[in-house]
Design an enzyme around this catalytic site. Structure first.
Site, PDB file in Angstrom:
ATOM      1  N   LYS A 222     -27.911 123.409 114.090  1.00  0.00           N
ATOM      2  CA  LYS A 222     -28.108 124.112 112.825  1.00  0.00           C
ATOM      3  C   LYS A 222     -29.164 123.350 112.031  1.00  0.00           C
ATOM      4  O   LYS A 222     -29.049 122.134 111.863  1.00  0.00           O
ATOM      5  CB  LYS A 222     -26.814 124.181 112.020  1.00  0.00           C
ATOM      6  N   HIS A 241     -15.914 121.372 103.375  1.00  0.00           N
ATOM      7  CA  HIS A 241     -15.384 121.822 104.656  1.00  0.00           C
ATOM      8  C   HIS A 241     -15.271 120.638 105.600  1.00  0.00           C
ATOM      9  O   HIS A 241     -15.858 119.582 105.378  1.00  0.00           O
ATOM     10  CB  HIS A 241     -16.297 122.880 105.283  1.00  0.00           C
ATOM     11  N   ASP A 243     -15.830 120.069 109.869  1.00  0.00           N
ATOM     12  CA  ASP A 243     -16.474 120.779 110.970  1.00  0.00           C
ATOM     13  C   ASP A 243     -15.437 121.171 112.014  1.00  0.00           C
ATOM     14  O   ASP A 243     -14.578 120.367 112.382  1.00  0.00           O
ATOM     15  CB  ASP A 243     -17.545 119.910 111.620  1.00  0.00           C
ATOM     16  N   HIS A 297     -16.396 117.188 103.844  1.00  0.00           N
ATOM     17  CA  HIS A 297     -17.707 116.878 103.284  1.00  0.00           C
ATOM     18  C   HIS A 297     -18.343 118.123 102.673  1.00  0.00           C
ATOM     19  O   HIS A 297     -17.879 119.249 102.886  1.00  0.00           O
ATOM     20  CB  HIS A 297     -18.624 116.271 104.358  1.00  0.00           C
TER      21      HIS A 297
END
Length: 358
Positions: A222, A241, A243, A297
């Site tokens: 990404k 969020h 990962d 994070h």
């Protein structure tokens, strides 16, 4: 049945946002009348970076030399960082600086293309891969939701069987060559991390990688593009969020923006030249039965500088069943997570459906 730490965090934050929405919307309406940031990008006060970031106190982010000759010490350092913080940075990782520089250069060049050119690589309905934008267009699936101040492109870079060049901006002549070269080096780093993380749990070196899919693990790139924002005090690049991947390996540019949460407070992660930032993801937390922690994070934005980041998510194939490693389960340490296909896990998380642990 209890929620995991990061699931509890999201539910707690959501309740707080609902309670404050009326008051915050009133404040946002007044703010938008004198500034150029649209209301969709103004987050509630309880998550706004100007209010929630801890200033003047740094959180200790381990910086680890991956070529340390003392392997026992290296394993302990990685295990400690993964258990206590869920994030660390690695240097002397074996990826040549010029390879990283070329990789970053072609990523930046994509966002210099015209909007029409970028849209050629747009996502299909239901697809993760492709170009997406909160800044340039409305996402029909997210109307009424707060937006991140970010454009991005996703595409898989490994294994070859998972790559769809439809989403690679090969209009940039060196893009494919550079990404393939970077992926070659990154896979070596990923394999080392899986090995050291396994050994840190008292497992055989191959077990976590096998649990996540072995040689079929997918490397999903990404590229995040965060342009200057008139009100960085009110906006977020990407909201809080963890990962859903097993491990995330990220290189940023030199503009600060990554933050991690500890004890419900947000701390800046300092930029270290030539370092790769390692995030422990949900699948490693699950396989370790909670021994390692998926890091919560988010990212902030700058008023006058453009930030980029290049995370690569090491994800199980969709049909891979992921659960706690059996050797880590006993009467004193029962399984804390259910085993399920990664397809199901990612669908639940993407749609913000709470997933319970045992």
């Amino acid at each position: 049945m209890n929620l995991t730490n990061h699931q509890y965090f999201f539910q707690k934050q959501k309740r707080s946002e609902v309670m404050e929405v009326g008051r915050v919307q009133s404040i946002a309406n007044k703010t938008a009348s004198k500034d150029t940031i649209p209301l969709d990008f103004i987050w509630p006060e309880n998550v706004q970076p100007a209010i929630t970031t801890v200033h003047g106190a740094d959180i200790e982010i381990p910086l680890i030399e991956l070529d340390d000759d003392d392997e026992e010490r290296l394993i302990k350092l990685i295990a400690k960082a993964s258990s206590e913080v869920g994030l660390f940075q690695i240097v002397n990782h074996g990826i040549p600086s010029d390879v990283i520089e070329r990789f970053q250069k072609v990523g930046k060049e994509f966002f210099e293309l015209s909007q029409e050119e970028k849209e050629r690589y747009g996502k299909f309905p239901g697809s993760v891969e492709g170009y997406g934008s909160s800044l340039q267009k409305e996402d029909d699936g997210k109307k009424g939701m707060k937006k991140g101040w970010v454009d991005h492109i996703f595409h898989r870079v490994w294994p070859p069987s998972a790559i769809n060049l439809r989403f690679w901006p090969t209009i940039l002549t060196s893009y494919r060559e550079v990404n393939e070269e970077y992926a070659k080096y990154l896979r070596r780093v990923g394999d080392k991390l899986f090995t050291y993380l396994s050994l840190g749990l008292g497992l055989e070196g191959h077990e976590l990688k096998e649990g996540a899919g072995g040689d079929d693990i997918e490397y999903l790139l990404k590229i995040n593009y965060y342009p200057p924002c008139p009100r960085p005090d009110l906006a977020l690049g990407v909201p809080a969020h963890s990962d859903m991947s097993a491990i995330t390996l990220l290189v940023p540019n030199d503009v600060p923006g990554l933050q991690i949460c500890k004890d419900d407070r947000w701390y800046n992660v300092n930029y270290v030249p030539n370092a790769i930032v390692i995030h422990i993801g949900d699948q490693i937390e699950i396989m370790s039965n909670g021994k390692y922690k998926a890091v919560m994070h988010r990212t902030t934005v700058s008023k006058d500088k453009t930030r980029f980041s290049w995370p690569v998510f090491l994800e199980p194939p969709l049909e891979q069943i992921v659960g706690p490693i059996s050797k880590l389960i006993n009467k004193e340490n029962p399984a804390r997570f259910t085993s399920q296909k990664y397809r199901d896990y990612s669908s639940y998380k993407y749609n913000k459906i709470s997933q319970q642990k045992i």
